[in-house]
Design a protein around this motif. Structure first.
Motif, PDB file in Angstrom:
ATOM      1  N   VAL A   1     -16.209   2.197  -9.716  1.00 20.35           N
ATOM      2  CA  VAL A   1     -16.388   2.456  -8.286  1.00 20.35           C
ATOM      3  C   VAL A   1     -17.622   1.738  -7.768  1.00 20.35           C
ATOM      4  N   LEU A   2     -18.724   1.857  -8.481  1.00 19.73           N
ATOM      5  CA  LEU A   2     -19.947   1.181  -8.047  1.00 19.73           C
ATOM      6  C   LEU A   2     -19.815  -0.332  -8.144  1.00 19.73           C
TER       7      LEU A   2
ATOM      8  N   PRO B   1       0.834  -1.204   0.000  1.00 17.71           N
ATOM      9  CA  PRO B   1       0.000   0.000   0.000  1.00 17.71           C
ATOM     10  C   PRO B   1       0.864   1.247   0.000  1.00 17.71           C
ATOM     11  N   CYS B   2       0.297   2.355  -0.487  1.00 19.64           N
ATOM     12  CA  CYS B   2       1.081   3.607  -0.484  1.00 19.64           C
ATOM     13  C   CYS B   2       0.323   4.675   0.282  1.00 19.64           C
TER      14      CYS B   2
ATOM     15  N   THR C   1      -7.030   7.960  -4.939  1.00 18.73           N
ATOM     16  CA  THR C   1      -6.681   6.627  -5.426  1.00 18.73           C
ATOM     17  C   THR C   1      -5.904   6.727  -6.733  1.00 18.73           C
ATOM     18  N   THR C   2      -5.009   5.786  -6.913  1.00 19.98           N
ATOM     19  CA  THR C   2      -4.243   5.681  -8.149  1.00 19.98           C
ATOM     20  C   THR C   2      -3.989   4.209  -8.442  1.00 19.98           C
TER      21      THR C   2
ATOM     22  N   LEU D   1      -3.560   2.860  -3.298  1.00 23.40           N
ATOM     23  CA  LEU D   1      -3.680   2.121  -4.547  1.00 23.40           C
ATOM     24  C   LEU D   1      -5.099   1.615  -4.730  1.00 23.40           C
ATOM     25  N   TRP D   2      -5.573   1.689  -5.960  1.00 25.42           N
ATOM     26  CA  TRP D   2      -6.934   1.267  -6.281  1.00 25.42           C
ATOM     27  C   TRP D   2      -7.175  -0.182  -5.879  1.00 25.42           C
ATOM     28  N   ASP D   3      -6.163  -1.017  -5.966  1.00 27.42           N
ATOM     29  CA  ASP D   3      -6.327  -2.441  -5.671  1.00 27.42           C
ATOM     30  C   ASP D   3      -6.476  -2.729  -4.180  1.00 27.42           C
ATOM     31  N   GLU D   4      -6.173  -1.746  -3.330  1.00 27.63           N
ATOM     32  CA  GLU D   4      -6.352  -1.952  -1.892  1.00 27.63           C
ATOM     33  C   GLU D   4      -7.842  -1.885  -1.538  1.00 27.63           C
TER      34      GLU D   4
END
Length: 303
Positions: free
Chosen positions: A96-97, A2-3, A49-50, A68-71
């Motif tokens: 997102v939804l 994570p960042c 988010t990125t 991060l988006w994957d988190e």
């Protein structure tokens, strides 16, 4: 890895009362960065988010907490008072939804404001005619249709304080015609009657901030400047500012273009922006491309 800008224990949910102004920005890109630059000095907490870990350091440097988006973003959703959705839809719908509908629709997620960044492409082609927020949504491209569907999906969420922002062509620092004019790749594509609306990213940011300060759930706003113009005029003006030769004129029908580039010419319309002025009291910093490009070049020369 994570960042995050600050580490949280797994399962921890922050008390929103302790952080009353927290913006969770899904897809923290060009427009969201400009908004954060206005909010961070006011004491806002911004979580962006990125998908790319290499962007985290730049976000931190701007006062944004990257994630991060994957988190798993559930805790961040629970702690946010404001949401900004910049992430575009795909063939499977709104990303997102697709991942966080349940968390966003839970009664505990009592957001003060939600902003969805859409596009004026939802209006389709009007052969150079004017459109406003009451114009029916009749997109003529697949991208436009996906945006219409995404808008509708967000609008279906009960009691969500949703605000839709339909953005015209965006330009700003690092996103303008100067580089192509300088390196000789700029072309003035000529298609009779073609006009586009556009907006400087700083004006996008000020409209979003004005809406946050004056929320009107359910509202939709067109974000564009006062001067819809043929794209070849913009290129010519950029060349004039640079004191370089005006790029050659190329007929649209015979021009070599990528399918994506050609698709932008499938629609021609002039977009009205009265609502952001009348309802939100916005005075555009860059009311036309001439003032916007002049300011961009001046800023370049000062750095």
């Amino acid at each position: 890895m994570p960042c995050w800008g600050r580490t949280q224990p797994k399962g921890h949910i922050e008390n929103r009362d302790d952080m009353t102004k927290t913006l969770l920005s899904f897809g923290h890109g060009f427009s969201a960065v400009a908004l954060a630059a206005r909010l961070v000095p006011q004491g806002w907490r911004i979580i962006g988010t990125t998908r790319k870990a290499e962007k985290c350091d730049a976000l931190r440097a701007a006062g944004v907490e990257p994630v991060l988006w994957d988190e798993d973003l559930s805790n961040h959703i629970a702690s946010a008072s404001h949401l900004l959705i910049s992430a575009g839809p795909g063939p499977d719908g709104d990303p997102v939804l697709n991942r966080y509908r349940d968390q966003i629709t839970t009664p505990a997620a009592a957001f003060d404001w939600v902003g969805y960044l859409s596009t004026t492409g939802v209006y389709g082609d009007h052969q150079g005619g004017w459109v406003d927020e009451a114009t029916p949504l009749t997109p003529s491209t697949k991208r436009g249709q996906l945006r219409v569907e995404a808008e509708a999906a967000w609008q279906k969420i009960p009691n969500l304080p949703l605000h839709i922002f339909r953005l015209a062509g965006i330009y700003g620092p690092g996103r303008g015609p100067f580089a192509k004019v300088r390196n000789g790749t700029a072309r003035r594509i000529i298609k009779e009657g073609q006009v586009f609306s556009r907006i400087h990213v700083d004006d996008i940011a000020q409209v979003l901030e004005a809406s946050i300060n004056r929320p009107n759930p359910g509202a939709a706003y067109n974000l564009c400047d006062n001067d819809p113009a043929p794209p070849e005029d913009v290129i010519a003006y950029a060349a004039e500012l640079l004191q370089m030769p005006v790029p050659e004129a190329v007929d649209f029908e015979t021009a070599e273009m990528t399918p994506m580039a050609r698709s932008f010419y499938a629609e021609s319309k002039r977009v009205r922006n009265d609502r952001i002025k009348d309802e939100l009291g916005v005075v555009l910093q860059y009311p036309d491309y001439r003032s916007g490009l002049s300011a961009l070049l001046k800023a370049e020369q000062q750095t």
